[in-house]
Structure formats: structure tokens, C-alpha cells
Design a protein around this motif. Sequence first.
Motif, PDB file in Angstrom:
ATOM      1  N   UNK A 190       0.846  -1.188   0.000  1.00 37.56           N
ATOM      2  CA  UNK A 190       0.000   0.000   0.000  1.00 37.56           C
ATOM      3  C   UNK A 190       0.880   1.236   0.000  1.00 37.56           C
ATOM      4  N   UNK A 191       0.549   2.179  -0.880  1.00 35.69           N
ATOM      5  CA  UNK A 191       1.210   3.479  -0.937  1.00 35.69           C
ATOM      6  C   UNK A 191       0.122   4.528  -1.126  1.00 35.69           C
ATOM      7  N   UNK A 192       0.101   5.505  -0.257  1.00 31.13           N
ATOM      8  CA  UNK A 192      -0.866   6.605  -0.346  1.00 31.13           C
ATOM      9  C   UNK A 192      -2.305   6.117  -0.460  1.00 31.13           C
ATOM     10  N   UNK A 193      -2.638   5.169   0.419  1.00 32.59           N
ATOM     11  CA  UNK A 193      -4.000   4.632   0.511  1.00 32.59           C
ATOM     12  C   UNK A 193      -4.464   3.958  -0.776  1.00 32.59           C
ATOM     13  N   UNK A 194      -3.530   3.298  -1.468  1.00 36.71           N
ATOM     14  CA  UNK A 194      -3.846   2.526  -2.668  1.00 36.71           C
ATOM     15  C   UNK A 194      -3.059   1.229  -2.621  1.00 36.71           C
ATOM     16  N   UNK A 195      -3.708   0.130  -2.980  1.00 36.56           N
ATOM     17  CA  UNK A 195      -3.000  -1.134  -3.145  1.00 36.56           C
ATOM     18  C   UNK A 195      -2.280  -1.051  -4.483  1.00 36.56           C
ATOM     19  N   UNK A 196      -0.945  -1.079  -4.426  1.00 36.87           N
ATOM     20  CA  UNK A 196      -0.161  -0.930  -5.654  1.00 36.87           C
ATOM     21  C   UNK A 196       0.404  -2.240  -6.157  1.00 36.87           C
ATOM     22  N   UNK A 197       0.388  -3.282  -5.313  1.00 40.71           N
ATOM     23  CA  UNK A 197       0.876  -4.601  -5.727  1.00 40.71           C
ATOM     24  C   UNK A 197       0.321  -5.649  -4.778  1.00 40.71           C
ATOM     25  N   UNK A 198       0.173  -6.868  -5.293  1.00 38.35           N
ATOM     26  CA  UNK A 198      -0.261  -7.979  -4.449  1.00 38.35           C
ATOM     27  C   UNK A 198       0.169  -9.288  -5.093  1.00 38.35           C
ATOM     28  N   UNK A 199       0.299 -10.304  -4.257  1.00 36.37           N
ATOM     29  CA  UNK A 199       0.662 -11.615  -4.764  1.00 36.37           C
ATOM     30  C   UNK A 199       1.143 -12.518  -3.650  1.00 36.37           C
ATOM     31  N   UNK A 200       1.505 -13.745  -4.010  1.00 36.91           N
ATOM     32  CA  UNK A 200       1.928 -14.737  -3.027  1.00 36.91           C
ATOM     33  C   UNK A 200       3.412 -14.648  -2.708  1.00 36.91           C
ATOM     34  N   UNK A 201       4.184 -13.940  -3.513  1.00 39.09           N
ATOM     35  CA  UNK A 201       5.629 -13.819  -3.307  1.00 39.09           C
ATOM     36  C   UNK A 201       5.958 -12.434  -2.736  1.00 39.09           C
ATOM     37  N   UNK A 202       6.558 -12.428  -1.553  1.00 33.98           N
ATOM     38  CA  UNK A 202       6.953 -11.157  -0.938  1.00 33.98           C
ATOM     39  C   UNK A 202       7.932 -10.409  -1.834  1.00 33.98           C
ATOM     40  N   UNK A 203       8.899 -11.106  -2.380  1.00 30.89           N
ATOM     41  CA  UNK A 203       9.901 -10.471  -3.229  1.00 30.89           C
ATOM     42  C   UNK A 203       9.274  -9.817  -4.461  1.00 30.89           C
ATOM     43  N   UNK A 204       8.346 -10.508  -5.105  1.00 32.27           N
ATOM     44  CA  UNK A 204       7.696  -9.953  -6.297  1.00 32.27           C
ATOM     45  C   UNK A 204       6.870  -8.721  -5.942  1.00 32.27           C
ATOM     46  N   UNK A 205       6.150  -8.777  -4.816  1.00 32.31           N
ATOM     47  CA  UNK A 205       5.336  -7.635  -4.389  1.00 32.31           C
ATOM     48  C   UNK A 205       6.233  -6.443  -4.081  1.00 32.31           C
ATOM     49  N   UNK A 206       7.337  -6.678  -3.385  1.00 40.06           N
ATOM     50  CA  UNK A 206       8.274  -5.581  -3.090  1.00 40.06           C
ATOM     51  C   UNK A 206       8.826  -4.971  -4.372  1.00 40.06           C
ATOM     52  N   UNK A 207       9.210  -5.804  -5.327  1.00 40.41           N
ATOM     53  CA  UNK A 207       9.750  -5.296  -6.585  1.00 40.41           C
ATOM     54  C   UNK A 207       8.740  -4.428  -7.322  1.00 40.41           C
ATOM     55  N   UNK A 208       7.491  -4.865  -7.359  1.00 48.49           N
ATOM     56  CA  UNK A 208       6.455  -4.067  -8.025  1.00 48.49           C
ATOM     57  C   UNK A 208       6.176  -2.773  -7.271  1.00 48.49           C
ATOM     58  N   UNK A 209       6.113  -2.856  -5.951  1.00 48.47           N
ATOM     59  CA  UNK A 209       5.759  -1.695  -5.126  1.00 48.47           C
ATOM     60  C   UNK A 209       6.833  -0.618  -5.155  1.00 48.47           C
ATOM     61  N   UNK A 210       8.097  -1.012  -5.308  1.00 50.35           N
ATOM     62  CA  UNK A 210       9.175  -0.026  -5.315  1.00 50.35           C
ATOM     63  C   UNK A 210       9.082   0.939  -6.490  1.00 50.35           C
ATOM     64  N   UNK A 211       8.289   0.618  -7.493  1.00 50.13           N
ATOM     65  CA  UNK A 211       8.064   1.554  -8.601  1.00 50.13           C
ATOM     66  C   UNK A 211       7.269   2.767  -8.123  1.00 50.13           C
ATOM     67  N   UNK A 212       6.508   2.581  -7.034  1.00 49.08           N
ATOM     68  CA  UNK A 212       5.667   3.645  -6.492  1.00 49.08           C
ATOM     69  C   UNK A 212       6.333   4.364  -5.329  1.00 49.08           C
ATOM     70  N   UNK A 213       7.076   3.603  -4.511  1.00 52.22           N
ATOM     71  CA  UNK A 213       7.735   4.192  -3.345  1.00 52.22           C
ATOM     72  C   UNK A 213       8.778   3.207  -2.830  1.00 52.22           C
ATOM     73  N   UNK A 214       9.893   3.720  -2.327  1.00 54.96           N
ATOM     74  CA  UNK A 214      10.965   2.863  -1.827  1.00 54.96           C
ATOM     75  C   UNK A 214      10.598   2.181  -0.503  1.00 54.96           C
TER      76      UNK A 214
END
Length: 69
Positions: free
Chosen positions: A30-54
Motif C-alpha cells: 500500500x502506498x498513499x491509501x492505494x494497493x499498488x501490488x499484491x501476490x503470493x511472493x513477498x519479493x515480487x510484491x516488493x519489486x512491483x511496489x518499489x516503482x511507487x515508493x521505496x
Amino acid sequence: MRKKSITQDLEWLCKQPEISQQHRGQYIAVVDEKVVAFGESLEAVLNLAEKYDRNPLISLIPEEETLIL
């Protein structure tokens, strides 16, 4: 750049029961009250989310509801 704090995102997430229902057993970011990534792999979710915020809020949604007394 993040506009809301992680604490604000956590408070927002706690008020969104439909998100918990949709994403049971998954990690969500979640970044700025929006779900920006989701999935079963923590690593994949982190990689996707970092496009929105570190430093996104990452939460693992339990597969079953938990009652805390």
C-alpha cells in the motif's frame, strides 16, 4: 514521492475489509491509501511496489479471519 505516512496507510487498510477478503493469503503493498501490488511472493510484491515508493507498507493478509479478544 509518498504523500501519506505508513501509519496513515495502515489506518486506511484497517478500514477496508473488502481488501482483506479479496487478497486472503497474499502479500499486499500500500502506498498513499492505494494497493499498488499484491501476490503470493513477498519479493515480487516488493519489486512491483518499489516503482511507487521505496518504503511501501507491506502486509500479509491471513487466509482466515482472526478474532482477537
